[in-house]
Design an enzyme around this catalytic site. Structure first.
Site, PDB file in Angstrom:
ATOM      1  N   TYR A   4       0.720   6.426   6.807  1.00 16.80           N
ATOM      2  CA  TYR A   4       0.598   7.163   5.548  1.00 16.80           C
ATOM      3  C   TYR A   4      -0.801   7.740   5.370  1.00 16.80           C
ATOM      4  O   TYR A   4      -0.964   8.933   5.102  1.00 16.80           O
ATOM      5  CB  TYR A   4       0.938   6.256   4.372  1.00 16.80           C
ATOM      6  CG  TYR A   4       0.859   6.967   3.039  1.00 16.80           C
ATOM      7  CD1 TYR A   4       1.888   7.799   2.617  1.00 16.80           C
ATOM      8  CD2 TYR A   4      -0.258   6.823   2.214  1.00 16.80           C
ATOM      9  CE1 TYR A   4       1.804   8.473   1.398  1.00 16.80           C
ATOM     10  CE2 TYR A   4      -0.343   7.480   1.001  1.00 16.80           C
ATOM     11  CZ  TYR A   4       0.691   8.309   0.597  1.00 16.80           C
ATOM     12  OH  TYR A   4       0.599   8.980  -0.596  1.00 16.80           O
ATOM     13  N   SER A  32      -3.602  12.366  -1.053  1.00 17.23           N
ATOM     14  CA  SER A  32      -3.962  11.060  -1.599  1.00 17.23           C
ATOM     15  C   SER A  32      -5.397  10.754  -1.203  1.00 17.23           C
ATOM     16  O   SER A  32      -5.837  11.121  -0.113  1.00 17.23           O
ATOM     17  CB  SER A  32      -3.034   9.975  -1.045  1.00 17.23           C
ATOM     18  OG  SER A  32      -3.525   8.679  -1.353  1.00 17.23           O
TER      19      SER A  32
END
Length: 235
Positions: A160, A133
Site C-alpha cells: 500500500y 496518502s
C-alpha cells in the site's frame, strides 16, 4: 456546467466528494466497479452512474466513450479508487501480491487518466486529483517521528505505502508534461472508511475536504504538488 468523474464513488471518500461537488453544481459521473451499487449511489446523490472497473482496459475505454458521447469533455477527474490489498508485510510479501495492489492504486489511475486525457484536453480548465496518502511519503517514511502533525501514527505496509509513493511520482510526471492542467496528489488523512475497517479517527466529511478543495481549484491554483488538509505534504 462542470463535468466531473470520480472513480470508486459509490462509498466512502468518493461518495462524499461526489455529494459535495454535486452540491456546488458539478455534473458528477459516479464511477463504480459494481454497476448496481453505482446506480444506487448515483440515484441517491443526483449524479450519473458510470460502470467503471479501473483494473479493466475495456471497462475504462467504454466509460471514456460514454462520457465523450454524453458530455464531449471532462473538466475534473478524481482518481479515488484504491485498495489496501495484500503484500503489506515486508517479510512475507510476494511480487504477485504487491502487483495486485498496484493494479488498482497505480495502474488503475494511469489507465483512467490515459483514457480520459483527450476529454480533459477539451476542457478550458482541466483538473486531476489523485487520492494518495501520507503513508506514501518518502520524507515521512524516513523519519516519521518528525511529522506526527501530518501523520500521528506511521504504519508499515509494503504494497500500500509503496503504491501511494508511486502514485505521487505519477502525479508529478503528468503535471510536468501537461502544464495547462492542474494535477495534484492529496492526502485525506486517516479516515474511517470501509477501506480500513472504519478505524480512522476522521470522518469522511473531514477526509474529503482536501479532495473537494483541489477539485474546485481554478486555473491559478497549484499543480504538481502533494497536499493535505493542513497544507503541503513532503514527497
Amino acid at each position: 456546467m462542470t463535468i466531473t468523474l470520480i472513480t470508486g464513488a459509490n462509498r466512502g471518500l468518493g461518495r462524499e466528494t461526489a455529494r459535495r461537488l454535486i452540491g456546488t453544481g458539478h455534473t458528477v459521473y459516479v464511477g463504480a466497479r459494481d454497476e448496481r451499487l453505482g446506480e444506487k449511489a448515483a440515484a441517491e446523490l443526483g449524479g450519473r452512474p458510470l460502470p467503471l472497473d479501473v483494473t479493466d482496459d475495456d471497462s475504462v475505454s467504454a466509460a471514456a466513450e460514454r462520457v465523450r458521447a454524453e458530455a464531449g469533455r471532462l473538466d475534473v477527474l478524481v482518481n479515488n479508487a484504491g485498495v489496501i490489498g495484500l503484500g503489506n508485510d515486508a517479510h512475507d510479501a510476494t511480487a504477485e501480491q504487491v502487483r495486485m495492489t498496484y493494479e488498482t492504486n497505480v495502474f488503475g489511475a494511469i489507465r483512467v487518466t490515459h483514457s480520459f486525457l483527450p476529454l480533459l484536453e477539451a476542457s478550458e480548465a482541466p483538473v486531476i486529483v489523485n487520492v494518495s496518502s501520507s503513508l506514501g511519503s518518502l520524507g515521512i517514511a524516513g523519519d516519521p517521528e518528525q511529522f506526527t502533525s501530518i501523520l500521528p501514527v506511521y504504519y508499515s505496509a509494503l504494497a500500500y505505502n509503496s503504491s501511494k509513493a508511486a502514485l505521487n511520482m505519477v502525479t508529478a510526471q503528468y503535471a510536468r508534461t501537461h502544464p495547462r492542467m492542474r494535477i495534484n496528489a492529496v492526502d485525506p488523512g486517516h479516515t474511517a472508511t470501509d477501506l480500513n475497517g472504519h478505524t480512522g479517527p476522521q470522518t469522511v466529511a473531514e477526509g474529503a475536504d482536501i479532495i473537494v478543495r483541489m477539485a474546485l481549484m481554478d486555473t491559478n491554483g497549484p499543480t504538481g504538488g502533494f497536499f493535505g488538509n493542513s497544507g503541503p505534504v513532503p514527497w
